[in-house]
Design a protein around this motif. Structure first.
Motif, PDB file in Angstrom:
ATOM      1  N   VAL A  54       1.370   8.233 -17.106  1.00  0.00           N
ATOM      2  CA  VAL A  54       1.592   6.985 -17.831  1.00  0.00           C
ATOM      3  C   VAL A  54       2.018   5.908 -16.835  1.00  0.00           C
ATOM      4  O   VAL A  54       2.150   6.161 -15.642  1.00  0.00           O
ATOM      5  N   SER A  55       2.263   4.703 -17.345  1.00  0.00           N
ATOM      6  CA  SER A  55       2.502   3.545 -16.477  1.00  0.00           C
ATOM      7  C   SER A  55       3.628   3.776 -15.474  1.00  0.00           C
ATOM      8  O   SER A  55       3.501   3.403 -14.302  1.00  0.00           O
ATOM      9  N   ILE A  56       4.712   4.388 -15.879  1.00  0.00           N
ATOM     10  CA  ILE A  56       5.816   4.615 -14.942  1.00  0.00           C
ATOM     11  C   ILE A  56       5.396   5.570 -13.824  1.00  0.00           C
ATOM     12  O   ILE A  56       5.821   5.442 -12.682  1.00  0.00           O
ATOM     13  N   ASP A  57       4.523   6.521 -14.159  1.00  0.00           N
ATOM     14  CA  ASP A  57       4.007   7.442 -13.150  1.00  0.00           C
ATOM     15  C   ASP A  57       3.129   6.703 -12.139  1.00  0.00           C
ATOM     16  O   ASP A  57       3.184   6.967 -10.940  1.00  0.00           O
ATOM     17  N   PHE A  58       2.326   5.748 -12.639  1.00  0.00           N
ATOM     18  CA  PHE A  58       1.479   4.970 -11.743  1.00  0.00           C
ATOM     19  C   PHE A  58       2.336   4.095 -10.821  1.00  0.00           C
ATOM     20  O   PHE A  58       2.019   3.931  -9.643  1.00  0.00           O
ATOM     21  N   ALA A  59       3.417   3.539 -11.360  1.00  0.00           N
ATOM     22  CA  ALA A  59       4.325   2.742 -10.529  1.00  0.00           C
ATOM     23  C   ALA A  59       4.957   3.608  -9.450  1.00  0.00           C
ATOM     24  O   ALA A  59       5.052   3.198  -8.283  1.00  0.00           O
ATOM     25  N   ASP A  60       5.371   4.804  -9.819  1.00  0.00           N
ATOM     26  CA  ASP A  60       5.942   5.749  -8.852  1.00  0.00           C
ATOM     27  C   ASP A  60       4.909   6.101  -7.787  1.00  0.00           C
ATOM     28  O   ASP A  60       5.200   6.103  -6.583  1.00  0.00           O
ATOM     29  N   LEU A  61       3.674   6.376  -8.209  1.00  0.00           N
ATOM     30  CA  LEU A  61       2.609   6.695  -7.255  1.00  0.00           C
ATOM     31  C   LEU A  61       2.381   5.532  -6.301  1.00  0.00           C
ATOM     32  O   LEU A  61       2.221   5.733  -5.096  1.00  0.00           O
ATOM     33  N   GLY A  62       2.390   4.310  -6.823  1.00  0.00           N
ATOM     34  CA  GLY A  62       2.219   3.133  -5.966  1.00  0.00           C
ATOM     35  C   GLY A  62       3.290   3.055  -4.890  1.00  0.00           C
ATOM     36  O   GLY A  62       2.998   2.756  -3.734  1.00  0.00           O
ATOM     37  N   GLY A  63       4.540   3.324  -5.275  1.00  0.00           N
ATOM     38  CA  GLY A  63       5.631   3.311  -4.302  1.00  0.00           C
ATOM     39  C   GLY A  63       5.468   4.398  -3.257  1.00  0.00           C
ATOM     40  O   GLY A  63       5.704   4.170  -2.060  1.00  0.00           O
ATOM     41  N   ARG A  64       5.063   5.568  -3.684  1.00  0.00           N
ATOM     42  CA  ARG A  64       4.871   6.678  -2.743  1.00  0.00           C
ATOM     43  C   ARG A  64       3.712   6.400  -1.785  1.00  0.00           C
ATOM     44  O   ARG A  64       3.789   6.718  -0.593  1.00  0.00           O
ATOM     45  N   LEU A  65       2.636   5.823  -2.308  1.00  0.00           N
ATOM     46  CA  LEU A  65       1.498   5.489  -1.455  1.00  0.00           C
ATOM     47  C   LEU A  65       1.893   4.456  -0.400  1.00  0.00           C
ATOM     48  O   LEU A  65       1.539   4.589   0.776  1.00  0.00           O
ATOM     49  N   ALA A  66       2.627   3.426  -0.815  1.00  0.00           N
ATOM     50  CA  ALA A  66       3.073   2.397   0.131  1.00  0.00           C
ATOM     51  C   ALA A  66       4.010   2.992   1.184  1.00  0.00           C
ATOM     52  O   ALA A  66       3.926   2.650   2.364  1.00  0.00           O
ATOM     53  N   ALA A  67       4.893   3.893   0.761  1.00  0.00           N
ATOM     54  CA  ALA A  67       5.810   4.517   1.718  1.00  0.00           C
ATOM     55  C   ALA A  67       5.061   5.386   2.716  1.00  0.00           C
ATOM     56  O   ALA A  67       5.403   5.418   3.910  1.00  0.00           O
ATOM     57  N   ALA A  68       4.029   6.073   2.260  1.00  0.00           N
ATOM     58  CA  ALA A  68       3.279   6.972   3.136  1.00  0.00           C
ATOM     59  C   ALA A  68       2.290   6.244   4.040  1.00  0.00           C
ATOM     60  O   ALA A  68       2.116   6.622   5.197  1.00  0.00           O
ATOM     61  N   TYR A  69       1.649   5.211   3.515  1.00  0.00           N
ATOM     62  CA  TYR A  69       0.544   4.578   4.240  1.00  0.00           C
ATOM     63  C   TYR A  69       0.798   3.133   4.645  1.00  0.00           C
ATOM     64  O   TYR A  69      -0.034   2.528   5.306  1.00  0.00           O
ATOM     65  N   GLY A  70       1.892   2.564   4.208  1.00  0.00           N
ATOM     66  CA  GLY A  70       2.186   1.183   4.564  1.00  0.00           C
ATOM     67  C   GLY A  70       1.822   0.218   3.455  1.00  0.00           C
ATOM     68  O   GLY A  70       1.174   0.573   2.467  1.00  0.00           O
ATOM     69  N   GLU A  71       2.250  -1.008   3.636  1.00  0.00           N
ATOM     70  CA  GLU A  71       2.082  -2.047   2.618  1.00  0.00           C
ATOM     71  C   GLU A  71       0.627  -2.391   2.326  1.00  0.00           C
ATOM     72  O   GLU A  71       0.327  -2.949   1.274  1.00  0.00           O
ATOM     73  N   ARG A  72      -0.268  -2.062   3.215  1.00  0.00           N
ATOM     74  CA  ARG A  72      -1.683  -2.389   2.962  1.00  0.00           C
ATOM     75  C   ARG A  72      -2.254  -1.584   1.799  1.00  0.00           C
ATOM     76  O   ARG A  72      -3.276  -1.944   1.241  1.00  0.00           O
ATOM     77  N   VAL A  73      -1.600  -0.479   1.441  1.00  0.00           N
ATOM     78  CA  VAL A  73      -2.001   0.297   0.267  1.00  0.00           C
ATOM     79  C   VAL A  73      -1.120  -0.160  -0.884  1.00  0.00           C
ATOM     80  O   VAL A  73       0.013   0.260  -1.024  1.00  0.00           O
ATOM     81  N   ASN A  74      -1.654  -1.075  -1.684  1.00  0.00           N
ATOM     82  CA  ASN A  74      -0.892  -1.701  -2.766  1.00  0.00           C
ATOM     83  C   ASN A  74      -1.575  -1.379  -4.089  1.00  0.00           C
ATOM     84  O   ASN A  74      -2.545  -2.039  -4.482  1.00  0.00           O
ATOM     85  N   LEU A  75      -1.083  -0.357  -4.765  1.00  0.00           N
ATOM     86  CA  LEU A  75      -1.709   0.098  -5.997  1.00  0.00           C
ATOM     87  C   LEU A  75      -1.679  -0.975  -7.083  1.00  0.00           C
ATOM     88  O   LEU A  75      -2.609  -1.078  -7.872  1.00  0.00           O
ATOM     89  N   ALA A  76      -0.634  -1.799  -7.115  1.00  0.00           N
ATOM     90  CA  ALA A  76      -0.559  -2.878  -8.106  1.00  0.00           C
ATOM     91  C   ALA A  76      -1.708  -3.866  -7.908  1.00  0.00           C
ATOM     92  O   ALA A  76      -2.331  -4.307  -8.886  1.00  0.00           O
ATOM     93  N   ASP A  77      -2.013  -4.206  -6.663  1.00  0.00           N
ATOM     94  CA  ASP A  77      -3.144  -5.091  -6.393  1.00  0.00           C
ATOM     95  C   ASP A  77      -4.457  -4.449  -6.821  1.00  0.00           C
ATOM     96  O   ASP A  77      -5.336  -5.111  -7.370  1.00  0.00           O
ATOM     97  N   TYR A  78      -4.594  -3.155  -6.553  1.00  0.00           N
ATOM     98  CA  TYR A  78      -5.798  -2.427  -6.955  1.00  0.00           C
ATOM     99  C   TYR A  78      -5.944  -2.459  -8.475  1.00  0.00           C
ATOM    100  O   TYR A  78      -7.016  -2.770  -9.002  1.00  0.00           O
ATOM    101  N   PHE A  79      -4.857  -2.179  -9.190  1.00  0.00           N
ATOM    102  CA  PHE A  79      -4.898  -2.182 -10.648  1.00  0.00           C
ATOM    103  C   PHE A  79      -5.204  -3.565 -11.199  1.00  0.00           C
ATOM    104  O   PHE A  79      -5.820  -3.681 -12.255  1.00  0.00           O
TER     105      PHE A  79
END
Length: 115
Positions: A54-79
């Motif tokens: 659900v949405s909170i899970d996607f927000a968590d995933l976005g934070g984890r992706l940014a932490a792992a790969y850097g700010e260039r991976v921005n799930l919110a921008d993708y969404f």
């Protein structure tokens, strides 16, 4: 994983990103992915429909992706480039493709391919 990558994605890049994304999803959902989905989790597994994310899970995933790969991976921008139905039917492979494209400097292209 904060190294600068250029050129086409190598299959090993995609395999590594897939492994890492699956680990992140498992951590978000609180256990092994097999507990949340019958059968093998693949690139075709849908995040919402199959894994009940659900949405909170996607927000968590976005934070984890940014932490792992850097700010260039921005799930919110993708969404932001997707409509609701695209988000509802998002697959593990879509996230992997997006991350790999960001690592190779083609985030805009990744959003455009999802449609």
């Amino acid at each position: 994983m904060n190294d600068e990558r250029t050129g086409p994605a190598a299959p090993e890049d995609e395999a590594l990103v897939l492994k890492e994304v699956l680990e992140m999803i498992g951590a978000i959902l609180g256990g092994p992915l097999d507990d949340f989905h019958d059968g093998e989790i693949t690139r075709e597994t849908m995040l919402h429909e199959d894994l009940d994310m659900v949405s909170i899970d996607f927000a968590d995933l976005g934070g984890r992706l940014a932490a792992a790969y850097g700010e260039r991976v921005n799930l919110a921008d993708y969404f932001a480039g997707l409509d609701l139905s695209q988000i509802m039917y998002l697959k593990v492979g879509d996230i992997v493709d997006y991350v790999v494209s960001c690592l190779h400097g083609d985030a805009a292209g990744a959003a455009g391919r999802r449609g």
